[in-house]
Design a protein around this motif. Structure first.
Motif, mmCIF file in Angstrom:
data_model
loop_
_atom_site.group_PDB
_atom_site.id
_atom_site.type_symbol
_atom_site.label_atom_id
_atom_site.label_comp_id
_atom_site.label_asym_id
_atom_site.label_seq_id
_atom_site.Cartn_x
_atom_site.Cartn_y
_atom_site.Cartn_z
ATOM 1 N N CYS A 305 24.256 34.423 90.249
ATOM 2 C CA CYS A 305 23.901 35.905 90.215
ATOM 3 C C CYS A 305 23.070 36.097 90.833
ATOM 4 O O CYS A 305 23.084 37.486 91.316
ATOM 5 N N CYS A 324 28.398 32.243 89.764
ATOM 6 C CA CYS A 324 28.310 34.318 90.116
ATOM 7 C C CYS A 324 30.052 33.652 90.493
ATOM 8 O O CYS A 324 30.547 33.362 91.247
ATOM 9 N N ALA A 325 30.726 34.722 89.465
ATOM 10 C CA ALA A 325 32.342 34.287 89.925
ATOM 11 C C ALA A 325 32.500 35.626 90.721
ATOM 12 O O ALA A 325 33.729 35.068 91.243
ATOM 13 N N GLY A 326 31.682 36.346 91.228
ATOM 14 C CA GLY A 326 32.289 37.194 92.690
ATOM 15 C C GLY A 326 31.984 36.740 94.047
ATOM 16 O O GLY A 326 31.833 37.439 95.242
ATOM 17 N N TRP A 362 26.907 38.209 84.618
ATOM 18 C CA TRP A 362 28.149 38.800 85.027
ATOM 19 C C TRP A 362 28.628 40.718 85.186
ATOM 20 O O TRP A 362 28.591 41.462 86.044
ATOM 21 N N CYS A 365 25.775 41.893 87.677
ATOM 22 C CA CYS A 365 26.089 41.617 89.161
ATOM 23 C C CYS A 365 26.817 42.288 89.518
ATOM 24 O O CYS A 365 27.923 42.142 89.063
ATOM 25 N N CYS A 368 29.959 40.280 90.821
ATOM 26 C CA CYS A 368 30.952 40.066 89.520
ATOM 27 C C CYS A 368 31.731 41.257 89.354
ATOM 28 O O CYS A 368 33.010 41.005 89.181
HETATM 29 ZN ZN ZN Z 1 28.061 37.349 89.809
#
Ligand code: ZN
Ligand code: ACM
Length: 779
Positions: A305, A324-326, A362, A365, A368
């Protein structure tokens, strides 16, 4: 090293040696479903053929594995012959699936030994692979001791056997410490010997990326190596032998470069997978996400992130930085990695971790947060669930099934996921009720990295994977269980002592019928079983010497003493910190100490087994003088609060606090958030008398206590709630005291206690003071 083997050799004299040609008492581990002793015994010799039928290529492979394992006691590998198996040929060991009782199931087998023949018959080759382990364990323990004889007797017996659970696993963590390829194969042999069928292989972590990925060579160039640290120097050196009997020194120590690490090439992984397949052990690779991924982020910081930079972890604990999940690049990367992993491991399951994912990156971020908005997710737990579901969809599309730790329940479970329940039984129960497959490995019973003294053999033996409260409709989803042996403190040379004998107990929990699991009976079988394992080079746990708790700091002279050893062990010790041998001083009573001394001791048992050594340094120190003149004080301590991310206690003097104030105690009251902050406490301590003071500092994450500028308790680093203690000699009066603390993520704990001379452990808030503010305002 010579020392330990000499010590063992000398002690072997104490042990009873069975006369040749006598059959051993039956002691199979895990205990079979049914067995009956039969007339006579079968003579096994170098020229005993192992016979399989021409059309049974699977049986041929199992026969070959059996032949290899018989070399130790015979001095030669018996020959595998192709021939008629019905009726079993006289004088031979016969392995066959032909004419087997199909009700024995996928892994069941029958074993019939008479004076005339030894027959293993099973519906599948896998059943044969289980059956040969029982056959091996009918031989006397001396068979495994590397002193070949021309012939051995196998007692007549009739066995019918099958497993209670289909998932009987063990986690091997090659990440925190690195295990050599041969050592992994040896672990597979030991699993197979106990009829365990899953090696859960933890291959990526904060502290190291251990699997070659052709598309991303940097992952192992950078991610497989961390800065070596004091964290690696754990455990005794063990005798170095050869081949599969070897216990090697830690292969991750790379002394020249100051680094620690290593990885498995894809060719090595293929070799290990084939080795396991021949022993009918499935390997489940674990590729951790979204957390425990710092080695990958150190290689590719753009997958985090914040963008980094990062270093491959060399602290044990939970790091705040995660994938980073985004960022769609993260999923591209993970799918590329998983594609190669899938091609290497032919089994059904891929473990993706999913445990211990701090959410603060997260939360902060933009990518995210945008993902959460776009996907309509109501919080970071749902973002984690979304992450896992996306990976699950990919694995399913490639014909694989996903396993994750029980945190994958949070925010909603992915449809096809299997849950490995580790924090307790609860996650497993919830998942089973929701119709998901479950592997039980609760910390309470299955964490073999825990000390043998706390998670005892009897406790592991009492593990019941099937929760009493689970209805029949849910019970069918409990696939079995696993032992977890995380390697933060377990370099290769120490693995045996953590795994055994507890893994033997676990194998019986997972294989034997509930009613056949009887502690008193297991206790009788475990001694000959351990003797076999010792012969195979397994340096299993025996209780080490235990110091009687006395202060380790002294001003004039002191004594050190050990509790009475159990089971007639003899204690040997040195005064210079070197590994004791049977030629070292034998402990006979309290040891007089007049100068700084590092005592190191081992317990030597009558059966020739030495414990791991224990050591303690007794330090002669002068008293620290009290402040003179005494400061003018009032109750409380001064506190400064800082925000930021640290992995060790920072240098506070160089930093600007975000806030400061006065606190009643050393505690967490002045924090403004629960993550990424640090506290520095300064004040005075009033010592009521001259003497040795013990301080206890408990924290999550790191903390350090200084008295008069001298570090007294070091509890630094990122870690779960941990208490450490230290001692110091103080003159009566005031002393300066300083405590540093920092928090990364996860649990939040800080407690300071003391035991004044002659006193009990207690809080010390009423002995803490701060300087009275001078006229004109606060300092
Ligand atoms: Zn992220
Ligand atoms: C675990 O022990 N964090 C699965």
């Amino acid at each position: 090293m010579v020392g330990l083997s000499v010590l063992v050799a000398l002690a072997m004299g104490y042990g009873a040696v069975a006369p040749p040609d006598e059959v051993a008492p039956i002691a199979i581990v895990p205990e079979p479903v049914q067995w009956d002793r039969a007339e006579g015994s079968f003579k096994l010799a170098k020229d005993t053929p192992i016979v399989v039928a021409a059309n049974e290529s699977g049986a041929y492979g199992v026969a070959y594995t059996l032949a290899e394992s018989l070399k130790t006691g015979l001095g030669e590998t018996p020959k595998v012959h192709v021939g008629a198996v019905n009726p079993p040929p006289p004088g031979a060991i016969t392995l066959t699936t032909s004419g087997a009782d199909l009700t024995l199931g996928e892994e069941g087998y029958e074993l019939k030994v008479t004076a005339n023949s030894a027959l293993v018959r099973a519906p599948t080759d896998t059943g044969l692979a289980r059956g040969i382990q029982s056959l091996r364990q009918l031989l006397p323990p001396e068979f495994e001791e590397g002193k070949p004889r021309a012939s051995w007797q196998i007692p007549g017996i009739s066995v019918r056997d099958w497993p209670r659970y289909r998932w009987r696993g063990m986690l091997l963590d090659s990440c925190r410490h690195f295990y050599s390829k041969d050592f992994v194969k040896r672990a597979i042999d030991l699993l197979a010997y106990h009829k365990m069928n899953v090696l859960h292989w933890h291959l990526t972590e904060d502290q190291g990326w251990r699997i070659e990925i052709k598309k991303y060579p940097k992952l192992t160039e950078v991610g497989a190596f961390r800065q070596a640290s004091g964290n690696d120097q754990v455990g005794d050196p063990l005798p170095i032998e050869t081949g599969l009997r070897a216990v090697h020194p830690d292969p991750g120590q790379l002394k020249e470069s100051g680094k620690y690490g290593g990885f498995y090439t894809q060719a090595e992984i293929k070799e290990i997978v084939a080795y396991a397949a021949a022993r009918r052990v499935a390997i489940v690779p674990e590729i951790e996400m979204p957390g425990h991924a710092l080695a990958a982020l150190a290689t590719f910081p753009e997958l985090s992130c914040t963008g980094g930079p990062f270093q491959v972890g060399n602290e044990w604990g939970v790091y705040s930085d995660v994938y980073c999940a985004g960022n769609d690049k993260v999923f591209e990367f993970l799918q590329d990695v998983l594609n190669e992993v899938i091609d290497l491991f032919p089994g059904t399951y891929i473990h993706i971790g999913g445990d211990e994912v701090p959410k603060q990156r997260w939360q902060a971020c933009a990518k995210c947060q945008a993902r959460m908005k776009a996907e309509g997710l109501a919080g970071e737990h749902e973002l984690q669930s979304w992450f896992i579901k996306r990976i699950d969809k990919f694995l399913t599309s490639r014909g694989k099934r996903l396993i994750g730790w029980d945190e994958i329940l949070e925010g909603g479970l992915s449809p096809g996921a299997t849950v490995q329940s580790w924090r307790s039984f609860a996650g497993g129960i919830a998942a089973a009720r929701a119709g998901h497959d479950v592997i039980m490995s609760p910390t309470s019973h299955c964490y073999l990295d825990a000390p043998n003294e706390s998670t005892t053999l009897e406790r592991v033996y009492s593990f019941e994977p099937m929760p009493a409260e689970l209805e029949a409709s849910g019970a069918k989803f409990i696939l079995g269980g696993e032992g977890n042996l995380w390697s933060e403190r377990i370099p290769q040379g120490r693995w045996d002592r953590q795994a055994f004998p507890r893994l033997s107990a676990l194998s019986e929990v997972l294989w034997s019928p509930r009613e056949k699991r009887v502690w008193d009976d297991f206790e009788k079988r475990i001694d000959p079983h351990l003797r076999r394992l010792f012969g195979m080079g397994v340096r299993y746990y025996v209780p080490p010497p235990v110091f009687i708790d006395t202060p380790t700091v002294f001003t004039e002279r002191t004594t050190a003493a050990f509790k009475d050893p159990v089971k007639g062990a003899a204690l040997f010790f040195t005064r210079d910190g070197s590994l004791p041998t049977a030629h070292s001083s034998r402990y006979a009573g309290p040891i007089e100490i007049a100068a700084t001394t590092r005592l190191r001791a081992v317990a030597l048992y009558p059966n020739g087994v030495a414990s791991e050594s224990v050591s303690r340094t007794f330090r002669k120190e002068p008293y620290l003088d009290a402040l003179s003149p005494a400061p003018t004080v009032e109750a409380g301590v001064d506190v400064r609060y800082f925000e930021g991310t640290w992995l060790r206690i920072p240098e506070f003097s160089a930093m600007t606090p975000a806030a400061s104030g006065v606190a009643k105690r050393v505690g967490l009251e002045l924090r403004k958030r629960d993550f990424d902050f640090a506290l520095e406490f300064t004040g005075y301590l009033s010592a009521p008398a001259d003497g040795i003071y013990t301080f206890f500092l408990e924290s999550d994450d790191g903390s350090v206590l200084w008295v008069d500028g001298k570090p007294v308790v070091n509890n630094d680093g990122i870690h779960p709630p941990t208490e450490r203690s230290g001692q110091v000699a103080l003159r009566k009066g005031f002393h300066t005291v300083r405590v540093g603390f920092f928090q990364g993520s996860q649990a939040l704990v800080l407690n300071l206690k003391w035991a004044p001379p002659g006193g009990q452990k207690s809080g010390l808030d009423s002995a803490l003071f701060r300087a009275v503010a001078p006229r004109g305002g606060r300092r």
